[in-house]
Design an enzyme around this catalytic site. Structure first.
Site, short mmCIF file in Angstrom:
data_model
loop_
_atom_site.label_atom_id
_atom_site.label_comp_id
_atom_site.label_asym_id
_atom_site.label_seq_id
_atom_site.Cartn_x
_atom_site.Cartn_y
_atom_site.Cartn_z
CG ASP A 1 -1.87 -1.20 1.21
OD1 ASP A 1 -2.22 -1.66 0.11
OD2 ASP A 1 -2.20 -1.69 2.30
CE LYS B 1 0.49 10.36 -7.32
NZ LYS B 1 0.33 11.64 -6.70
CG ASP C 1 -0.28 14.48 0.86
OD1 ASP C 1 0.45 13.58 0.37
OD2 ASP C 1 -1.50 14.33 1.03
CD GLN D 1 0.83 -8.88 -2.70
OE1 GLN D 1 1.52 -9.53 -3.45
NE2 GLN D 1 -0.41 -8.57 -3.00
CB THR E 1 1.83 -12.15 0.44
OG1 THR E 1 0.82 -12.71 -0.41
CG2 THR E 1 3.04 -11.73 -0.40
CE LYS F 1 -1.51 7.91 1.82
NZ LYS F 1 -2.54 6.87 2.01
N GLY G 1 1.48 3.04 -2.52
CA GLY G 1 1.01 3.96 -3.57
C GLY G 1 1.49 3.51 -4.95
CE LYS G 2 2.24 -2.38 -4.34
NZ LYS G 2 2.04 -2.03 -2.93
N GLY H 1 -10.80 -2.98 3.29
CA GLY H 1 -11.39 -1.90 4.09
C GLY H 1 -10.91 -1.89 5.53
CG ASN I 1 -2.59 -10.74 -2.59
OD1 ASN I 1 -2.57 -10.53 -3.79
ND2 ASN I 1 -1.58 -11.30 -1.96
CB ALA I 2 -2.58 -6.39 -5.37
N GLY I 3 -4.47 -4.24 -3.91
CA GLY I 3 -5.48 -3.21 -4.20
C GLY I 3 -4.71 -1.96 -4.56
CG HIS I 4 -1.93 -1.95 -7.07
ND1 HIS I 4 -1.01 -2.48 -7.92
CD2 HIS I 4 -1.67 -2.52 -5.84
CE1 HIS I 4 -0.23 -3.33 -7.26
NE2 HIS I 4 -0.63 -3.38 -6.01
P1 GDP Z 1 -0.83 0.38 -3.50
O1 GDP Z 1 -1.42 -0.91 -3.06
O2 GDP Z 1 0.64 0.44 -3.26
O3 GDP Z 1 -1.16 0.75 -4.92
O4 GDP Z 1 -1.47 1.50 -2.57
P2 GDP Z 1 -3.03 1.63 -2.17
O5 GDP Z 1 -3.78 2.09 -3.34
O6 GDP Z 1 -3.49 0.40 -1.49
O7 GDP Z 1 -2.94 2.73 -1.04
C1 GDP Z 1 -2.41 3.98 -1.26
C2 GDP Z 1 -3.48 5.02 -0.92
O8 GDP Z 1 -2.86 6.28 -0.81
C3 GDP Z 1 -4.53 5.19 -1.98
O9 GDP Z 1 -5.73 5.54 -1.37
C4 GDP Z 1 -4.01 6.34 -2.83
O10 GDP Z 1 -5.04 7.05 -3.49
C5 GDP Z 1 -3.37 7.20 -1.78
N1 GDP Z 1 -2.21 7.97 -2.22
C6 GDP Z 1 -1.22 7.63 -3.09
N2 GDP Z 1 -0.27 8.58 -3.11
C7 GDP Z 1 -0.65 9.54 -2.24
C8 GDP Z 1 -0.09 10.76 -1.79
O11 GDP Z 1 0.99 11.16 -2.20
N3 GDP Z 1 -0.79 11.48 -0.86
C9 GDP Z 1 -1.99 11.06 -0.37
N4 GDP Z 1 -2.59 11.82 0.53
N5 GDP Z 1 -2.55 9.92 -0.77
C10 GDP Z 1 -1.89 9.16 -1.67
P1 IMO Z 2 -0.90 -4.18 -2.30
O1 IMO Z 2 -0.42 -4.71 -3.63
C1 IMO Z 2 -1.02 -4.65 2.01
C2 IMO Z 2 -1.07 -8.73 3.57
C3 IMO Z 2 -2.34 -9.19 4.26
C4 IMO Z 2 -1.76 -10.18 5.24
C5 IMO Z 2 -0.64 -10.84 4.45
C6 IMO Z 2 -1.04 -12.13 3.75
O2 IMO Z 2 -2.19 -3.46 -2.35
O3 IMO Z 2 0.19 -3.42 -1.62
P2 IMO Z 2 -2.59 -12.79 1.69
O4 IMO Z 2 -3.93 -12.30 1.29
O5 IMO Z 2 -1.51 -12.48 0.70
O6 IMO Z 2 -2.58 -14.21 2.14
O7 IMO Z 2 -2.23 -11.92 3.02
O8 IMO Z 2 -0.25 -9.88 3.47
N1 IMO Z 2 -1.28 -8.22 2.20
C7 IMO Z 2 -1.21 -6.92 1.87
N2 IMO Z 2 -1.06 -5.83 2.65
N3 IMO Z 2 -1.12 -4.52 0.67
C8 IMO Z 2 -1.25 -5.60 -0.12
O9 IMO Z 2 -1.21 -5.52 -1.46
C9 IMO Z 2 -1.35 -6.87 0.47
N4 IMO Z 2 -1.52 -8.13 0.00
C10 IMO Z 2 -1.46 -8.94 1.07
O10 IMO Z 2 -2.98 -8.12 4.91
O11 IMO Z 2 -1.18 -9.51 6.32
MG MG Z 3 -2.92 -1.61 -1.83
#
Ligand code: GDP
Ligand code: IMO
Ligand code: MG
Length: 421
Positions: free
Chosen positions: A12, A17, A330, A221, A236, A328, A14-15, A299, A37-40
């Site tokens: 998480d 973005k 900011d 991840q 993971t 992040k 910010g990959k 969530g 499991n990823a949420g980008h």
């Molecule tokens: P990822 O899994 O690495 O792609 O990251 P996520 O999307 O799970 O989580 C990053 C969160 O931070 C998302 O809600 C983005 O919209 C938000 N985000 C990314 N870059 C920035 C930043 O520079 N500032 C702020 N405030 N939010 C950011």
């Molecule tokens: P992105 O790509 C943050 C964490 C889970 C758990 C552990 C194992 O959005 O950064 P799994 O579902 O792989 O068996 O879970 O890894 N986890 C993540 N945490 N960002 C992720 O992906 C994750 N994918 C898995 O919360 O602790």
């Molecule tokens: Mg994510």
């Protein structure tokens, strides 16, 4: 030539973005490991989109997107994602390709994930319950079904055979939940998947490389969740590091050029496991609130703390990071004081190395204090506009890790990014 973007913390970073922002300079964007499991998260036409399996370059009409063989793919989630992406006018027939060697996540993998987590009680990993672990277990156990198998007329027979095997395991766990609705969705979704571009991923990508095309490999991840180098067993089930690009796509190591590592300006973790700089106080709460730190996939509230430079330097070493992006920044705008963890104190001794089985120790972080910048940086477009306190924060991280921060993300929107010059 292949460049890599990956996360250096516990995910998480910010990959999504950052990949979206870099994507315009590349011909191919490829996912090489992980699964839903990823949420980008990225923003398109001011709308927030969370991608789980489709590479984050998909909204650029001139990029080709590849789901590589190292990914584990859930057809049900893919179908939903495809619907969302297509609603923005993206032509997936033109720009989404899936390797035939990509392993499938079956409904019983999800059930097994859930059953395994329940059985672990308070030792649970905190899995996203998307079936990742069981799907990779079937891959290494040489039982799994792959996307290419969907085109085989005996697919249903193979599915039933594997399902029966899974049922025995589920019975062992005394798992009794009815998953027939999941199976119905699955069979609908594989029909859809059969209609997408299923290719031989390794020839596909190497052909592109031969033509001189630029490839960007998108990690999922983060390095501290890597199956080998992360905080095992709280990790993971795939290798998340740069080395995984080679076996997750079928490209040779000498093709890899830049490794762009992403770190937040602070640190978060979702799920269980060690997190030395975690804050259980109002500062942690403030980071969560200001950073909106809630899982993009589940969530769940993310655990928050100060940046951990011991872990960051370790991740830079394992990945061979050539350039850092700090996201992040900011979120720290309103903090009067900031801390960076520069060592761990374990049983009275200081170390700057990651110990084996971190969770066995009571790790006390040793902090370097910095004053905050107390300035709203979200509108900054150039490095000159950034406050001096932030520049010294960045300079310290550069020196500690031995890698330079080249970009600073100062907000979630596509254009909120500042190049360091
Ligand atoms: P990822 O899994 O690495 O792609 O990251 P996520 O999307 O799970 O989580 C990053 C969160 O931070 C998302 O809600 C983005 O919209 C938000 N985000 C990314 N870059 C920035 C930043 O520079 N500032 C702020 N405030 N939010 C950011
Ligand atoms: P992105 O790509 C943050 C964490 C889970 C758990 C552990 C194992 O959005 O950064 P799994 O579902 O792989 O068996 O879970 O890894 N986890 C993540 N945490 N960002 C992720 O992906 C994750 N994918 C898995 O919360 O602790
Ligand atoms: Mg994510």
């Amino acid at each position: 030539m292949v460049d890599v973007i990956l996360g250096l913390q516990w995910g998480d970073e910010g990959k999504g973005k950052i990949v979206d922002w870099f994507a315009k300079d590349y011909d191919v964007i490829a996912r090489f490991q992980g699964g839903p499991n990823a949420g980008h998260t990225l923003y398109v036409q001011n709308k927030k989109i969370v991608l789980h399996q489709i590479p984050s370059g998909v909204f650029h009409s001139n990029t080709t997107n590849l789901i590589g063989n190292g990914v584990v793919l859930d057809p049900v989630i893919l179908k939903k994602e495809c619907d969302t992406v297509q609603s923005f006018g993206v032509d997936l027939k033109k720009n989404l390709f899936i390797s035939e060697r990509t392993h499938l996540i079956l409904p019983t993998h999800r059930a097994l994930d859930k059953a395994a987590e329940i059985s672990k009680g308070n030792q649970k990993i905190g899995s996203t319950l998307k079936g990742i672990g069981p799907a990779y277990m079937d891959k290494t156990g040489r039982n799994g079904l792959r996307v290419g198998d969907l085109l085989d007329k005996n697919f249903t027979t193979s599915y039933i055979k594997l399902r029966l095997k899974h049922q025995k395991l589920l019975d062992n766990y005394s798992f009794t939940e009815d998953i027939s609705a999941w199976e119905e969705e699955f069979f609908e979704a594989i029909e859809f998947l059969r209609g997408l571009n299923i290719v031989n991923g390794e020839y596909f990508i190497n052909e592109k490389l031969k033509q001189g095309k630029k490839v960007l490999a998108e990690g999922a991840q983060g390095s501290m969740l890597d199956i080998d180098f992360g905080t095992f067993p709280f990790v993971t089930s795939s290798n998340t590091i740069s080395a995984a690009v080679c076996n997750g796509l079928g490209v040779a190591p000498q093709q890899i050029r830049d490794v762009i590592g992403i770190t937040k300006a602070y640190c978060t973790r979702v799920g269980s496991g060690p997190f030395p700089t975690e804050l259980h106080d109002e500062t942690g709460e403030e980071l969560r609130k200001t950073g909106n730190e809630f899982g993009a996939t589940t969530g769940r509230p993310r655990r928050c703390g100060w940046i951990d430079l011991v872990a960051l330097r370790y991740a830079c070493m394992i990945n061979g990071v050539t350039s850092l992006v700090m996201t992040k920044a900011d979120v720290l705008d309103n903090f009067t004081g900031l801390k960076l963890c520069v060592a761990y104190r374990i049983n009275g001794n200081e170390t700057t190395e990651i110990p084996f089985r971190m969770e066995k120790f009571n790790i006390e972080p040793v902090y370097k204090d910095f004053s905050g910048w107390n300035t709203n940086i979200s509108a900054a477009k150039g490095y000159k506009e950034l406050p001096v306190q932030m520049k010294s924060y960045i300079e310290f991280i550069n020196q500690y890790t031995g890698v330079e921060i080249d970009f600073i993300s100062n907000g979630p929107e596509r254009e909120q990014i500042v190049k360091v010059d």
